[in-house]
Design a protein around this motif. Sequence first.
Motif, PDB file in Angstrom:
ATOM      1  N   HIS A 224       5.066   0.464  -8.397  1.00  0.00           N
ATOM      2  CA  HIS A 224       5.460   1.072  -9.671  1.00  0.00           C
ATOM      3  C   HIS A 224       6.962   1.395  -9.679  1.00  0.00           C
ATOM      4  O   HIS A 224       7.653   1.117 -10.665  1.00  0.00           O
ATOM      5  CB  HIS A 224       4.642   2.340  -9.917  1.00  0.00           C
ATOM      6  CG  HIS A 224       5.028   3.060 -11.170  1.00  0.00           C
ATOM      7  ND1 HIS A 224       4.704   2.585 -12.424  1.00  0.00           N
ATOM      8  CD2 HIS A 224       5.744   4.208 -11.357  1.00  0.00           C
ATOM      9  CE1 HIS A 224       5.200   3.415 -13.331  1.00  0.00           C
ATOM     10  NE2 HIS A 224       5.825   4.396 -12.718  1.00  0.00           N
ATOM     11  N   ARG A 225       7.469   1.954  -8.578  1.00  0.00           N
ATOM     12  CA  ARG A 225       8.901   2.291  -8.509  1.00  0.00           C
ATOM     13  C   ARG A 225       9.768   1.034  -8.592  1.00  0.00           C
ATOM     14  O   ARG A 225      10.815   1.038  -9.238  1.00  0.00           O
ATOM     15  CB  ARG A 225       9.207   3.074  -7.231  1.00  0.00           C
ATOM     16  CG  ARG A 225       8.639   4.482  -7.222  1.00  0.00           C
ATOM     17  CD  ARG A 225       9.214   5.351  -6.105  1.00  0.00           C
ATOM     18  NE  ARG A 225       9.279   4.732  -4.799  1.00  0.00           N
ATOM     19  CZ  ARG A 225       8.315   4.813  -3.868  1.00  0.00           C
ATOM     20  NH1 ARG A 225       7.188   5.454  -4.129  1.00  0.00           N
ATOM     21  NH2 ARG A 225       8.487   4.248  -2.689  1.00  0.00           N
TER      22      ARG A 225
ATOM     23  N   GLY B 256       9.123   2.002   2.192  1.00  0.00           N
ATOM     24  CA  GLY B 256       8.079   0.982   2.146  1.00  0.00           C
ATOM     25  C   GLY B 256       8.624  -0.433   2.056  1.00  0.00           C
ATOM     26  O   GLY B 256       7.895  -1.389   2.296  1.00  0.00           O
TER      27      GLY B 256
ATOM     28  N   ALA C 252       0.816  -1.217   0.000  1.00  0.00           N
ATOM     29  CA  ALA C 252       0.000   0.000   0.000  1.00  0.00           C
ATOM     30  C   ALA C 252       0.854   1.273   0.000  1.00  0.00           C
ATOM     31  O   ALA C 252       0.312   2.370  -0.140  1.00  0.00           O
ATOM     32  CB  ALA C 252      -0.933   0.005   1.206  1.00  0.00           C
ATOM     33  N   ALA C 253       2.153   1.137   0.140  1.00  0.00           N
ATOM     34  CA  ALA C 253       3.028   2.321   0.126  1.00  0.00           C
ATOM     35  C   ALA C 253       2.885   3.027  -1.218  1.00  0.00           C
ATOM     36  O   ALA C 253       2.901   2.390  -2.274  1.00  0.00           O
ATOM     37  CB  ALA C 253       4.474   1.922   0.380  1.00  0.00           C
ATOM     38  N   ARG C 254       2.764   4.316  -1.159  1.00  0.00           N
ATOM     39  CA  ARG C 254       2.467   5.122  -2.346  1.00  0.00           C
ATOM     40  C   ARG C 254       3.460   4.894  -3.483  1.00  0.00           C
ATOM     41  O   ARG C 254       4.652   5.120  -3.338  1.00  0.00           O
ATOM     42  CB  ARG C 254       2.462   6.587  -1.950  1.00  0.00           C
ATOM     43  CG  ARG C 254       2.034   7.475  -3.072  1.00  0.00           C
ATOM     44  CD  ARG C 254       1.944   8.885  -2.621  1.00  0.00           C
ATOM     45  NE  ARG C 254       1.528   9.706  -3.760  1.00  0.00           N
ATOM     46  CZ  ARG C 254       1.193  10.942  -3.648  1.00  0.00           C
ATOM     47  NH1 ARG C 254       1.198  11.526  -2.486  1.00  0.00           N
ATOM     48  NH2 ARG C 254       0.847  11.615  -4.713  1.00  0.00           N
ATOM     49  N   ASN C 255       2.964   4.406  -4.604  1.00  0.00           N
ATOM     50  CA  ASN C 255       3.717   4.185  -5.841  1.00  0.00           C
ATOM     51  C   ASN C 255       4.898   3.226  -5.706  1.00  0.00           C
ATOM     52  O   ASN C 255       5.718   3.148  -6.611  1.00  0.00           O
ATOM     53  CB  ASN C 255       4.222   5.514  -6.421  1.00  0.00           C
ATOM     54  CG  ASN C 255       3.105   6.415  -6.858  1.00  0.00           C
ATOM     55  OD1 ASN C 255       2.097   5.954  -7.382  1.00  0.00           O
ATOM     56  ND2 ASN C 255       3.271   7.711  -6.637  1.00  0.00           N
TER      57      ASN C 255
END
Length: 154
Positions: A70-71, A121, A64-67
């Motif tokens: 994707h990173r 994250g 759930a860590a933001r992006n």
Amino acid sequence: MQRITITLDDDLLTAIDAIATERGYQNRSEVIRDLARNGLAQMQADGDQAEPWAGALVYVYDHAARNLSHRLVETAHEHNDIAVATMHVHLDDASCLEITALKGSRGEIQHFADHVIAERGVRYGRVVMIPARERGGKAHAAHTHPHAHSPAKR
């Protein structure tokens, strides 16, 4: 293969026997060969950084860590010559485990692993590296086992 004789103190032999039993080795020779290989690989770690190595990066992260997902994918794509395959496992509602197979120089593998583990994250990460050079010093020399080698898909 050569047969040799070595002398070990009782405590060391007891520890080797315990490892053999615990890990299911068939005999002491197998344990000692694995320990010798690991010791030699560790000593090699200080050697030529350009030698071919293989590695596995294992890490757990908060999905759930933001992006973050994707990173992590972007990082793997940017290093597709090093990161050759990834397995993704959902551990629970909040955590994912990824295992990435790596190949390259020791420095390249460590740099990639450090970058991934440092991402915000990522809760835990560890990289394991082993020399990928065949005996005799040639990296994946011609051999006779029956399978085809194809380039990694990108």
